[in-house]
Design a protein around this motif. Structure first.
Motif, PDB file in Angstrom:
ATOM      1  N   VAL A   5       0.858  -1.178   0.000  1.00  0.00           N
ATOM      2  CA  VAL A   5       0.000   0.000   0.000  1.00  0.00           C
ATOM      3  C   VAL A   5       0.894   1.228   0.000  1.00  0.00           C
ATOM      4  O   VAL A   5       1.933   1.243   0.656  1.00  0.00           O
ATOM      5  CB  VAL A   5      -0.913   0.012   1.252  1.00  0.00           C
ATOM      6  N   GLU A  81      -3.335   4.910  -0.814  1.00  0.00           N
ATOM      7  CA  GLU A  81      -3.614   4.645  -2.222  1.00  0.00           C
ATOM      8  C   GLU A  81      -4.136   5.961  -2.798  1.00  0.00           C
ATOM      9  O   GLU A  81      -3.449   6.945  -2.693  1.00  0.00           O
ATOM     10  CB  GLU A  81      -4.569   3.467  -2.388  1.00  0.00           C
ATOM     11  N   ARG A 102      -7.696  -2.283   3.866  1.00  0.00           N
ATOM     12  CA  ARG A 102      -6.833  -2.842   2.828  1.00  0.00           C
ATOM     13  C   ARG A 102      -6.077  -4.081   3.308  1.00  0.00           C
ATOM     14  O   ARG A 102      -5.080  -4.486   2.726  1.00  0.00           O
ATOM     15  CB  ARG A 102      -5.863  -1.761   2.338  1.00  0.00           C
TER      16      ARG A 102
END
Length: 109
Positions: A5, A81, A102
């Motif tokens: 990420v 992100e 995530r």
């Protein structure tokens, strides 16, 4: 953990006009990095600090830095992100929630 990420902090050396009593963008970036590492470890999160007045010549970073300036966003602006998860005075709870969505899980002590 699912995958890598990217956590990006957009800021500037000069404090934003509405953020006078807050730490600088760079200090908040370092604070976020330390707090997240303590809770989730150091694997899987790539941190990036972008100076909005001197962004790298990579299209997505350049374009978002311009957006921060044009829209008078309070900085630092924190993205996980491509999702804005903090602006001006980012809250750890919100950043943690975005990471957990995530696939990141707190490390057991």
């Amino acid at each position: 953990m699912k995958n890598e990420v990217e956590l990006v902090v957009y800021g500037a050396e000069v404090l934003c006009p509405s953020c006078v009593n807050l730490p600088s963008s760079k200090e908040q970036y370092e604070w976020l990095q330390a707090a997240i590492s303590r809770k989730y470890g150091t694997e899987g999160i790539n941190y990036k600090y972008i100076d909005i007045y001197n962004p790298p010549e990579e299209k997505p970073y350049e374009e978002f830095a311009e957006r921060v300036i044009e829209e008078d966003m309070f900085y630092p602006v924190v993205l996980v992100e491509d999702e804005i998860v903090g602006e001006g005075n980012p809250r750890l709870k919100t950043v943690y929630k975005a990471l957990e969505e995530r696939g990141f899980e707190p490390q057991s002590s």
